[in-house]
Design a protein around this motif. Structure first.
Motif, PDB file in Angstrom:
ATOM      1  N   MET A  43       7.249  12.239 -14.944  1.00  0.00           N
ATOM      2  CA  MET A  43       5.909  11.700 -14.717  1.00  0.00           C
ATOM      3  C   MET A  43       5.977  10.186 -14.784  1.00  0.00           C
ATOM      4  O   MET A  43       6.754   9.626 -15.570  1.00  0.00           O
ATOM      5  CB  MET A  43       4.926  12.226 -15.765  1.00  0.00           C
ATOM      6  CG  MET A  43       3.477  11.831 -15.516  1.00  0.00           C
ATOM      7  SD  MET A  43       2.345  12.609 -16.722  1.00  0.00           S
ATOM      8  CE  MET A  43       0.754  12.241 -15.947  1.00  0.00           C
ATOM      9  N   ALA A  44       5.207   9.515 -13.943  1.00  0.00           N
ATOM     10  CA  ALA A  44       5.207   8.052 -13.913  1.00  0.00           C
ATOM     11  C   ALA A  44       3.819   7.548 -13.531  1.00  0.00           C
ATOM     12  O   ALA A  44       2.850   8.315 -13.521  1.00  0.00           O
ATOM     13  CB  ALA A  44       6.274   7.541 -12.949  1.00  0.00           C
ATOM     14  N   GLY A  45       3.754   6.251 -13.210  1.00  0.00           N
ATOM     15  CA  GLY A  45       2.484   5.642 -12.861  1.00  0.00           C
ATOM     16  C   GLY A  45       2.314   5.435 -11.373  1.00  0.00           C
ATOM     17  O   GLY A  45       2.996   6.060 -10.543  1.00  0.00           O
ATOM     18  N   ASP A  46       1.442   4.529 -10.999  1.00  0.00           N
ATOM     19  CA  ASP A  46       1.039   4.315  -9.617  1.00  0.00           C
ATOM     20  C   ASP A  46       2.144   3.778  -8.715  1.00  0.00           C
ATOM     21  O   ASP A  46       1.999   3.766  -7.500  1.00  0.00           O
ATOM     22  CB  ASP A  46      -0.170   3.370  -9.571  1.00  0.00           C
ATOM     23  CG  ASP A  46       0.092   2.069 -10.320  1.00  0.00           C
ATOM     24  OD1 ASP A  46       0.512   2.124 -11.489  1.00  0.00           O
ATOM     25  OD2 ASP A  46      -0.129   0.992  -9.746  1.00  0.00           O
ATOM     26  N   ALA A  47       3.261   3.343  -9.303  1.00  0.00           N
ATOM     27  CA  ALA A  47       4.372   2.844  -8.488  1.00  0.00           C
ATOM     28  C   ALA A  47       5.065   3.954  -7.705  1.00  0.00           C
ATOM     29  O   ALA A  47       5.970   3.688  -6.911  1.00  0.00           O
ATOM     30  CB  ALA A  47       5.397   2.117  -9.356  1.00  0.00           C
ATOM     31  N   LEU A  48       4.651   5.202  -7.917  1.00  0.00           N
ATOM     32  CA  LEU A  48       5.211   6.312  -7.144  1.00  0.00           C
ATOM     33  C   LEU A  48       4.347   6.649  -5.932  1.00  0.00           C
ATOM     34  O   LEU A  48       4.630   7.614  -5.223  1.00  0.00           O
ATOM     35  CB  LEU A  48       5.377   7.560  -8.026  1.00  0.00           C
ATOM     36  CG  LEU A  48       6.785   7.767  -8.615  1.00  0.00           C
ATOM     37  CD1 LEU A  48       7.189   6.589  -9.480  1.00  0.00           C
ATOM     38  CD2 LEU A  48       6.845   9.059  -9.418  1.00  0.00           C
ATOM     39  N   ALA A  49       3.316   5.845  -5.687  1.00  0.00           N
ATOM     40  CA  ALA A  49       2.388   6.149  -4.588  1.00  0.00           C
ATOM     41  C   ALA A  49       2.876   5.619  -3.238  1.00  0.00           C
ATOM     42  O   ALA A  49       2.169   4.881  -2.554  1.00  0.00           O
ATOM     43  CB  ALA A  49       1.004   5.578  -4.912  1.00  0.00           C
ATOM     44  N   ASP A  50       4.077   5.996  -2.875  1.00  0.00           N
ATOM     45  CA  ASP A  50       4.612   5.660  -1.558  1.00  0.00           C
ATOM     46  C   ASP A  50       5.631   6.720  -1.176  1.00  0.00           C
ATOM     47  O   ASP A  50       6.398   7.195  -2.023  1.00  0.00           O
ATOM     48  CB  ASP A  50       5.283   4.280  -1.558  1.00  0.00           C
ATOM     49  CG  ASP A  50       5.678   3.854  -0.148  1.00  0.00           C
ATOM     50  OD1 ASP A  50       4.888   3.144   0.490  1.00  0.00           O
ATOM     51  OD2 ASP A  50       6.771   4.245   0.317  1.00  0.00           O
ATOM     52  N   LYS A  51       5.666   7.106   0.107  1.00  0.00           N
ATOM     53  CA  LYS A  51       6.547   8.184   0.557  1.00  0.00           C
ATOM     54  C   LYS A  51       8.025   7.837   0.449  1.00  0.00           C
ATOM     55  O   LYS A  51       8.882   8.696   0.601  1.00  0.00           O
ATOM     56  CB  LYS A  51       6.181   8.591   1.981  1.00  0.00           C
ATOM     57  CG  LYS A  51       4.868   9.361   2.028  1.00  0.00           C
ATOM     58  CD  LYS A  51       4.509   9.839   3.409  1.00  0.00           C
ATOM     59  CE  LYS A  51       3.191  10.621   3.373  1.00  0.00           C
ATOM     60  NZ  LYS A  51       2.728  10.991   4.708  1.00  0.00           N
ATOM     61  N   GLU A  52       8.310   6.586   0.159  1.00  0.00           N
ATOM     62  CA  GLU A  52       9.705   6.204  -0.051  1.00  0.00           C
ATOM     63  C   GLU A  52      10.274   6.932  -1.280  1.00  0.00           C
ATOM     64  O   GLU A  52      11.475   7.175  -1.356  1.00  0.00           O
ATOM     65  CB  GLU A  52       9.820   4.685  -0.221  1.00  0.00           C
ATOM     66  CG  GLU A  52      11.231   4.160  -0.035  1.00  0.00           C
ATOM     67  CD  GLU A  52      11.295   2.658   0.028  1.00  0.00           C
ATOM     68  OE1 GLU A  52      11.611   2.035  -1.000  1.00  0.00           O
ATOM     69  OE2 GLU A  52      11.031   2.099   1.111  1.00  0.00           O
ATOM     70  N   TYR A  53       9.401   7.282  -2.231  1.00  0.00           N
ATOM     71  CA  TYR A  53       9.867   8.050  -3.390  1.00  0.00           C
ATOM     72  C   TYR A  53      10.451   9.382  -2.926  1.00  0.00           C
ATOM     73  O   TYR A  53      11.530   9.796  -3.362  1.00  0.00           O
ATOM     74  CB  TYR A  53       8.725   8.292  -4.383  1.00  0.00           C
ATOM     75  CG  TYR A  53       9.123   9.203  -5.526  1.00  0.00           C
ATOM     76  CD1 TYR A  53       9.918   8.733  -6.567  1.00  0.00           C
ATOM     77  CD2 TYR A  53       8.730  10.542  -5.547  1.00  0.00           C
ATOM     78  CE1 TYR A  53      10.308   9.566  -7.605  1.00  0.00           C
ATOM     79  CE2 TYR A  53       9.118  11.381  -6.582  1.00  0.00           C
ATOM     80  CZ  TYR A  53       9.906  10.892  -7.609  1.00  0.00           C
ATOM     81  OH  TYR A  53      10.303  11.729  -8.632  1.00  0.00           O
ATOM     82  N   ALA A  54       9.738  10.045  -2.019  1.00  0.00           N
ATOM     83  CA  ALA A  54      10.202  11.339  -1.507  1.00  0.00           C
ATOM     84  C   ALA A  54      11.479  11.195  -0.693  1.00  0.00           C
ATOM     85  O   ALA A  54      12.316  12.102  -0.664  1.00  0.00           O
ATOM     86  CB  ALA A  54       9.115  11.995  -0.661  1.00  0.00           C
ATOM     87  N   SER A  55      11.655  10.059  -0.032  1.00  0.00           N
ATOM     88  CA  SER A  55      12.883   9.855   0.750  1.00  0.00           C
ATOM     89  C   SER A  55      14.086   9.684  -0.175  1.00  0.00           C
ATOM     90  O   SER A  55      15.220   9.959   0.212  1.00  0.00           O
ATOM     91  CB  SER A  55      12.736   8.644   1.678  1.00  0.00           C
ATOM     92  OG  SER A  55      12.763   7.429   0.949  1.00  0.00           O
ATOM     93  N   ILE A  56      13.837   9.240  -1.404  1.00  0.00           N
ATOM     94  CA  ILE A  56      14.916   9.091  -2.390  1.00  0.00           C
ATOM     95  C   ILE A  56      15.265  10.445  -3.009  1.00  0.00           C
ATOM     96  O   ILE A  56      16.429  10.789  -3.166  1.00  0.00           O
ATOM     97  CB  ILE A  56      14.513   8.092  -3.503  1.00  0.00           C
ATOM     98  CG1 ILE A  56      14.324   6.687  -2.925  1.00  0.00           C
ATOM     99  CG2 ILE A  56      15.553   8.065  -4.624  1.00  0.00           C
ATOM    100  CD1 ILE A  56      13.653   5.714  -3.873  1.00  0.00           C
TER     101      ILE A  56
END
Length: 373
Positions: free
Chosen positions: A247-260
């Motif tokens: 779990m994390a904060g708002d810095a995960l609000a981009d689809k680049e997270y899913a690409s990682i």
């Protein structure tokens, strides 16, 4: 020959007039990480600012003048952010939508204050940004002490009796958010089994993951940090066979997270404001973005809203003078794509609402209905 001279004079006059008109434009700025590890969010900010400026100009501009946009890159580096702030102030630009990282927004704000620049951050959530009694700072997002509380409430309710770990990346944003979450968790009667730091930019988290697994048997790890490192921590947990929830904060609000993370990111939780893309106030703007093949995710619409607030307040004040515009901002209520915005004396918005989101295996995130808090 005479006619050629007349044509030449007419052409020269038209150039002079267009140059004069351009000189009367009001330049505003957007500043954020256009390069570097957080460039995905810089792209969001740039998209939001460009669309807002185009729409404001199409509606007649501000006080009879059109806006021109200056895009500045701080790479989320505090020194670079300060340098950019001095450049913007030196250019007599009255307003900046920025920055993204709190570690950039805070030092930049001091240069902006000295240079008579009004600053609205779409994304910097560290409380210190608005706690120093600077006249020129405001935000259209919430704060870490609000975001951390929502995360803690969710964890305390849904992971009661489970083993919790808290990590942070030592940055102003990451450590600030982790500390606020820890504080709220401890107040709710939950004591974490592990609290540890890493360096932003690290790639190898196997030592931390081993302790999560073998020493503490962690059920949920809360990460105060950015999406790149969070994604790598998640992948390395899965590589070691750990089913621990991240779990994390708002810095995960981009689809680049899913690409990682790929499909392994399924089940990741994070906090963010209610998705502005789903608000009736944003419907037309979202459609306009999609017509350009742009997904206005994350802080795109927050940046658009920052531009809206400033432009409306400047019209109300009848000037772009930063101090007068700020006075108008704090005295009014502003219609934006993210909904109505009102300010307290510090420059924080009065309408605060964080929710919990979950990533799925297809690389999309959605709000957890009922929120579980």
């Amino acid at each position: 020959m005479k006619s050629l001279k007349l044509i030449g004079l007419a052409f020269g006059a038209s150039i002079a007039l267009s140059s004069a008109a351009f000189a009367q434009d009001v330049t505003v700025a957007v500043a954020g990480p256009m390069t570097g590890g957080e460039s995905a969010f810089g792209r969001q900010m740039k998209n939001g600012a460009e669309m807002a400026v185009a729409d404001i100009n199409a509606a007649g501009g501000v006080n009879g003048k059109k806006l021109a946009l200056s895009v500045e890159d701080d790479a989320c580096d505090p020194k670079q952010a300060r340098s950019i702030a001095e450049k913007i102030a030196g250019a007599k630009i009255p307003f900046v939508a920025g920055h993204y990282c709190s570690s950039s927004s805070i030092p930049a704000s001091e240069a902006y204050a000295d240079g008579n620049v009004l600053q609205i951050t779409p994304a910097s959530t560290n409380p210190l940004f608005t706690e120093r009694k600077l006249w020129n700072v405001a935000r259209v997002c919430g704060r870490d002490d609000q975001q951390g509380l929502i995360a803690a409430q969710y964890i305390a309710k849904n992971f009661k009796g489970k083993n919790i770990a808290i990590l942070n990346d030592k940055t102003t944003y990451g450590k600030g958010l982790a500390d606020e979450t820890k504080k709220a968790l401890n107040k709710a009667g939950v004591t974490e089994k592990m609290y540890e730091s890493y360096n932003k930019g690290d790639k190898d988290f196997n030592a931390i993951v081993s302790r999560l697994k073998r020493v503490y048997n962690i059920d949920l790890v809360y990460v105060g940090g950015y999406h790149q490192e969070s994604g790598l921590i998640l992948r390395q947990m899965r590589d070691q066979g750990l089913k621990t929830v991240l779990m994390a904060g708002d810095a995960l609000a981009d689809k680049e997270y899913a690409s990682i993370t790929g499909p392994a990111g399924e089940g990741t939780l994070f906090t963010f404001g209610p998705d502005p893309r789903n608000k009736p106030t944003a419907k037309k703007i979202v459609e306009a973005f999609k017509a350009k093949n742009i997904d206005p995710e994350g802080y795109t619409l927050y940046t658009y809203a920052a531009m809206q607030v400033w432009s409306q307040a400047a019209k109300k004040a009848g000037t772009t003078d930063a101090k007068k515009v700020m006075e108008a901002m704090k005295a009014g209520k502003w219609d934006t794509v993210i909904g109505p915005v009102e300010y307290d004396a510090k420059g924080d918005i009065k309408q605060i609402d964080y929710v919990v989101y979950k990533w799925d295996a297809k690389g999309n995130y959605a709000e957890i209905k009922g929120n579980g808090t």
